[in-house]
Design a protein around this motif. Structure first.
Motif, PDB file in Angstrom:
ATOM      1  N   LEU A  20     -14.127   5.389   6.885  1.00  0.00           N
ATOM      2  CA  LEU A  20     -12.897   6.011   7.360  1.00  0.00           C
ATOM      3  C   LEU A  20     -11.682   5.326   6.741  1.00  0.00           C
ATOM      4  CD1 LEU A  20     -11.417   8.003   9.210  1.00  0.00           C
ATOM      5  CD2 LEU A  20     -11.625   6.326  11.058  1.00  0.00           C
ATOM      6  N   GLY A  21     -11.739   3.999   6.620  1.00  0.00           N
ATOM      7  CA  GLY A  21     -10.646   3.270   5.977  1.00  0.00           C
ATOM      8  C   GLY A  21     -10.478   3.669   4.525  1.00  0.00           C
ATOM      9  N   GLU A  22     -11.596   3.807   3.810  1.00  0.00           N
ATOM     10  CA  GLU A  22     -11.533   4.236   2.410  1.00  0.00           C
ATOM     11  C   GLU A  22     -10.949   5.633   2.292  1.00  0.00           C
ATOM     12  OE1 GLU A  22     -15.494   3.967   0.964  1.00  0.00           O
ATOM     13  OE2 GLU A  22     -15.591   1.777   1.111  1.00  0.00           O
ATOM     14  N   LEU A  23     -11.350   6.512   3.196  1.00  0.00           N
ATOM     15  CA  LEU A  23     -10.878   7.888   3.152  1.00  0.00           C
ATOM     16  C   LEU A  23      -9.383   7.969   3.436  1.00  0.00           C
ATOM     17  CD1 LEU A  23     -12.164  10.691   2.721  1.00  0.00           C
ATOM     18  CD2 LEU A  23     -12.402  10.866   5.208  1.00  0.00           C
ATOM     19  N   ALA A  24      -8.917   7.233   4.438  1.00  0.00           N
ATOM     20  CA  ALA A  24      -7.500   7.241   4.766  1.00  0.00           C
ATOM     21  C   ALA A  24      -6.663   6.683   3.617  1.00  0.00           C
ATOM     22  CB  ALA A  24      -7.251   6.432   6.042  1.00  0.00           C
ATOM     23  N   GLY A 122       4.552   1.894  -2.058  1.00  0.00           N
ATOM     24  CA  GLY A 122       3.271   2.466  -1.657  1.00  0.00           C
ATOM     25  C   GLY A 122       2.094   1.608  -2.070  1.00  0.00           C
ATOM     26  N   ASP A 123       2.159   1.068  -3.276  1.00  0.00           N
ATOM     27  CA  ASP A 123       1.082   0.189  -3.739  1.00  0.00           C
ATOM     28  C   ASP A 123       0.946  -1.038  -2.838  1.00  0.00           C
ATOM     29  OD1 ASP A 123       0.473   1.852  -5.854  1.00  0.00           O
ATOM     30  OD2 ASP A 123       1.600   0.701  -7.343  1.00  0.00           O
ATOM     31  N   ALA A 124       2.075  -1.597  -2.438  1.00  0.00           N
ATOM     32  CA  ALA A 124       2.042  -2.781  -1.567  1.00  0.00           C
ATOM     33  C   ALA A 124       1.420  -2.437  -0.212  1.00  0.00           C
ATOM     34  CB  ALA A 124       3.457  -3.329  -1.382  1.00  0.00           C
ATOM     35  N   ALA A 125       1.795  -1.289   0.343  1.00  0.00           N
ATOM     36  CA  ALA A 125       1.234  -0.884   1.631  1.00  0.00           C
ATOM     37  C   ALA A 125      -0.263  -0.627   1.516  1.00  0.00           C
ATOM     38  CB  ALA A 125       1.956   0.365   2.140  1.00  0.00           C
ATOM     39  N   LEU A 126      -0.678   0.045   0.453  1.00  0.00           N
ATOM     40  CA  LEU A 126      -2.099   0.332   0.266  1.00  0.00           C
ATOM     41  C   LEU A 126      -2.909  -0.932   0.032  1.00  0.00           C
ATOM     42  CD1 LEU A 126      -2.336   3.609  -1.847  1.00  0.00           C
ATOM     43  CD2 LEU A 126      -3.258   3.180   0.430  1.00  0.00           C
ATOM     44  N   ASP A 127      -2.344  -1.887  -0.683  1.00  0.00           N
ATOM     45  CA  ASP A 127      -3.034  -3.166  -0.882  1.00  0.00           C
ATOM     46  C   ASP A 127      -3.300  -3.844   0.461  1.00  0.00           C
ATOM     47  OD1 ASP A 127      -3.198  -2.948  -3.615  1.00  0.00           O
ATOM     48  OD2 ASP A 127      -1.472  -4.236  -4.031  1.00  0.00           O
ATOM     49  N   MET A 128      -2.359  -3.732   1.369  1.00  0.00           N
ATOM     50  CA  MET A 128      -2.541  -4.320   2.695  1.00  0.00           C
ATOM     51  C   MET A 128      -3.666  -3.623   3.454  1.00  0.00           C
ATOM     52  SD  MET A 128       1.438  -4.936   3.824  1.00  0.00           S
ATOM     53  CE  MET A 128       1.010  -5.404   5.510  1.00  0.00           C
ATOM     54  N   ASP A 130      -6.230  -2.010   2.101  1.00  0.00           N
ATOM     55  CA  ASP A 130      -7.502  -2.382   1.453  1.00  0.00           C
ATOM     56  C   ASP A 130      -7.926  -3.790   1.859  1.00  0.00           C
ATOM     57  OD1 ASP A 130      -7.618   0.057   0.153  1.00  0.00           O
ATOM     58  OD2 ASP A 130      -6.748  -0.693  -1.716  1.00  0.00           O
ATOM     59  N   GLN A 131      -6.975  -4.702   1.896  1.00  0.00           N
ATOM     60  CA  GLN A 131      -7.288  -6.090   2.252  1.00  0.00           C
ATOM     61  C   GLN A 131      -7.727  -6.190   3.709  1.00  0.00           C
ATOM     62  OE1 GLN A 131      -4.042  -9.098   2.109  1.00  0.00           O
ATOM     63  NE2 GLN A 131      -5.351 -10.201   0.680  1.00  0.00           N
ATOM     64  N   ALA A 132      -7.078  -5.426   4.578  1.00  0.00           N
ATOM     65  CA  ALA A 132      -7.452  -5.444   5.997  1.00  0.00           C
ATOM     66  C   ALA A 132      -8.866  -4.915   6.191  1.00  0.00           C
ATOM     67  CB  ALA A 132      -6.460  -4.620   6.812  1.00  0.00           C
ATOM     68  N   VAL A 210      -4.962  -3.565  12.050  1.00  0.00           N
ATOM     69  CA  VAL A 210      -6.382  -3.680  11.701  1.00  0.00           C
ATOM     70  C   VAL A 210      -6.759  -5.147  11.514  1.00  0.00           C
ATOM     71  CG1 VAL A 210      -8.133  -3.161   9.950  1.00  0.00           C
ATOM     72  CG2 VAL A 210      -6.534  -1.377  10.679  1.00  0.00           C
ATOM     73  N   ALA A 211      -5.910  -5.887  10.802  1.00  0.00           N
ATOM     74  CA  ALA A 211      -6.173  -7.307  10.571  1.00  0.00           C
ATOM     75  C   ALA A 211      -6.177  -8.084  11.886  1.00  0.00           C
ATOM     76  CB  ALA A 211      -5.132  -7.880   9.615  1.00  0.00           C
ATOM     77  N   ALA A 212      -5.248  -7.753  12.775  1.00  0.00           N
ATOM     78  CA  ALA A 212      -5.157  -8.459  14.056  1.00  0.00           C
ATOM     79  C   ALA A 212      -6.406  -8.223  14.906  1.00  0.00           C
ATOM     80  CB  ALA A 212      -3.909  -8.001  14.810  1.00  0.00           C
ATOM     81  N   ARG A 213      -6.848  -6.989  14.979  1.00  0.00           N
ATOM     82  CA  ARG A 213      -8.057  -6.677  15.748  1.00  0.00           C
ATOM     83  C   ARG A 213      -9.294  -7.317  15.116  1.00  0.00           C
ATOM     84  NH1 ARG A 213      -6.977  -5.332  20.899  1.00  0.00           N
ATOM     85  NH2 ARG A 213      -5.088  -4.055  20.921  1.00  0.00           N
ATOM     86  N   THR A 214      -9.294  -7.369  13.786  1.00  0.00           N
ATOM     87  CA  THR A 214     -10.425  -7.974  13.093  1.00  0.00           C
ATOM     88  C   THR A 214     -10.490  -9.476  13.354  1.00  0.00           C
ATOM     89  OG1 THR A 214     -10.382  -6.285  11.351  1.00  0.00           O
ATOM     90  CG2 THR A 214     -11.480  -8.360  10.833  1.00  0.00           C
TER      91      THR A 214
END
Length: 226
Positions: A20-24, A122-128, A130-132, A210-214
């Motif tokens: 789901l993360g990849e799809l979003a 957008g790239d910066a947001a998407l990198d976050m 992907d990293q999360a 996502v990172a916080a919950r993880t």
């Protein structure tokens, strides 16, 4: 349910949440491409594809409920299921923001403020994002903290972009059209650009969630939750 089957269900949940993360993230990338290339067909595909994300989200929500109600997980397993339940909500909302971006691509009448680099933001947001999701799938607490630390940089980029737009709007800048109709169309595009920046910042916020919950899932650490 046998222990092996139970562990298999947990692994399947992790894989499905990662998908789901990849799809979003893919939908956000396509929406950004549609904005950059003024590709109406690509933008429309992003909008029409939102149903797939919503269906997967609902399926995963039910999986989490079933695991909580029927298996009554404890300790680490309980945190994993509870965190996954929260994370899929953030991922579904990232999908919604991709739809917003795609709609902006359809609505845009002209380029305004080309000095505002939407693709860089957008790239910066998407990198976050992907990293999360990498942190979630690999249970990497350091990656969780790295995502959170990058949020200030994204916020700064978004603030600077918004300030540039508003400053030029106030001073006249590139906003002025040749007549009243041109000015009205420019105002619509300025509003669209401000909304684009806002939604990219929100994508970063969801990545931090996502990172916080993880991190809570991995270490029972609520450091990033508040």
């Amino acid at each position: 349910m046998a222990r092996n089957e139970y562990q298999s269900r947990l692994k399947e949940l992790e894989e499905d949440v990662s998908y789901l993360g990849e799809l979003a993230a893919e939908r956000v990338r396509h929406a950004l491409d549609a904005l950059d290339e003024k590709d109406e067909e690509l933008a429309q595909r992003v909008i029409e594809g939102d149903g797939e994300i919503n269906r997967l989200y609902l399926d995963l929500e039910q999986d989490c409920i079933d695991l909580l109600a029927l298996q009554q997980p404890v300790a680490g397993d309980l945190r994993f299921v509870a965190a996954s339940f929260k994370i899929i909500t953030d991922l579904e909302r990232i999908g919604d923001l991709a739809v917003n971006l795609a709609q902006y691509a359809l609505d845009a009448e002209q380029d305004v403020y080309t000095e505002v680099d939407i693709q860089r933001i957008g790239d910066a947001a998407l990198d976050m994002v992907d990293q999360a999701m990498d942190a979630y799938s690999t249970e990497d607490s350091d990656l969780c903290r790295s995502v959170a630390s990058r949020d200030d940089d994204l916020d700064t980029m978004c603030d600077e972009a918004s300030q540039t737009i508003v400053r030029d709007l106030i001073t006249g800048g590139d906003f002025e059209g040749d007549d009243e109709l041109d000015a009205e169309e420019s105002l619509v595009d300025v509003r669209r650009l401000l909304l684009t920046v806002r939604d990219l910042e929100r994508i970063g916020d969801h990545a931090v969630n996502v990172a916080a919950r993880t991190l809570y899932m991995i270490d029972n650490d609520d450091e990033l939750l508040f």
